[in-house]
Design an enzyme around this catalytic site. Sequence first.
Site, mmCIF file in Angstrom:
data_model
loop_
_atom_site.group_PDB
_atom_site.id
_atom_site.type_symbol
_atom_site.label_atom_id
_atom_site.label_comp_id
_atom_site.label_asym_id
_atom_site.label_seq_id
_atom_site.Cartn_x
_atom_site.Cartn_y
_atom_site.Cartn_z
ATOM 1 N N GLY A 1 -7.918 37.044 2.563
ATOM 2 C CA GLY A 1 -8.389 37.475 1.260
ATOM 3 C C GLY A 1 -9.639 38.332 1.346
ATOM 4 N N GLY B 1 -5.238 31.499 0.354
ATOM 5 C CA GLY B 1 -4.954 30.152 -0.147
ATOM 6 C C GLY B 1 -4.303 29.272 0.908
ATOM 7 N NE ARG C 1 -1.436 38.612 3.637
ATOM 8 C CZ ARG C 1 -1.491 38.045 2.442
ATOM 9 N NH1 ARG C 1 -0.843 38.580 1.422
ATOM 10 N NH2 ARG C 1 -2.178 36.940 2.264
ATOM 11 C CE LYS D 1 -13.325 31.178 -11.887
ATOM 12 N NZ LYS D 1 -11.963 31.180 -12.433
#
Length: 369
Positions: free
Chosen positions: A321, A344, A39, A176
């Site tokens: 991620g 996200g 990043r 999930k």
Amino acid sequence: MIRGIPTLDDLGDVSGKRVFVRADFNVPIEDGRITDDFRIRAALPTLNWLRERGASVACATHLGRPKGTPNPKYSVAPIRERLAELAPDVELLENLRFDPGEEANSAEFAATLTEGFDLYVNDAFGASHRAHASIVGPPKTLPSAMGLLLAKEVEVLLGLRNDPKRPFVAVLGGAKISDKLGVVEALLDVVDALVVGGAMCFTFFAAQGRPIGDSLWEPDQVETCRRLLQQGKTIHLPEDITGVDANGNYATFGTRLPDGAKGFDIGPGSAAAFSDIIMDARTVFWNGPMGMFEDERFASGTRTVAQAMADTKAFTVVGGGDSAAALAQFRLDTDVDHVSTGGGASLELLELGDLPGLAALRGAPNAHD
Ligand code: 3PG
Ligand code: MG
């Protein structure tokens, strides 16, 4: 201007100007050492663009979730050190989340951030889904622009959403389904096929009435999975699973897991099938590992998918991620077309087609000339 959002060129002459750059340097740090500086390196084109044109640059980032209080554990000192090697004359302010005003989106805090600056640049793609002070505040007062990284992320991800080359396949994993439900529904509208791995497949198995042993699942999402399966869209689920049996021994199962068994990865048949789908596609978006790849016994599903992402001729995009970390672990990160710096944020941009940080830039004082 791209999609109504000012770009660096829209800032005019930046020579001698003081520019505040919001970056996302929320990098993994262990024992005070950065373990992946992706990043930080991703923001360099913007920092260099500004420096080469004579601007003086200060940047700021959040790091972790210190919840509004200073905490040495979340000090940006290691990042400042790395940045000094990569862009020597760029200043880095302290962790934005040491101040409660950041997450509360306080106008006062935004004013303290912009004080003394002439221009604002947002290059923090990974944080642009957060309506936090440093993201949405400065464009209310300062002429603003998106940096080169943010512009690239927007172009690639909205390109997937709006006009992908077909067949367009999305490969989703992770634990999930509840975390990704919005994006799953949005993707089902645009993709030709959805491929599901990771522990989230067990909730789909449960919706199909298959026994899943003691595997991880989300009972309250079974109805949702049933509804998604009934939409008539192509959803590929694993045909075999690896994990451990009731005695804790490594085992491969079909799609009906015995009592006490736990699934931790897609099996070899599924990995081969998923790989074929990726090879035959013209656009692939991948988010989420296929299994518990941190454990070598359960890494092969994720490795096979990562390898197919690297080998296919399709245009390949990896959401940030865990899937980006997996790619890097297998040293395949330079073999895909775009690795997003946002986890996200990339999912939310795919789902909604916009982000709070982008909307804020569209309202900046220089966005309408
Ligand atoms: C990330 O790492 O996902 C971004 O930097 C955003 O961090 P956050 O989820 O703590 O807001
Ligand atoms: Mg995250």
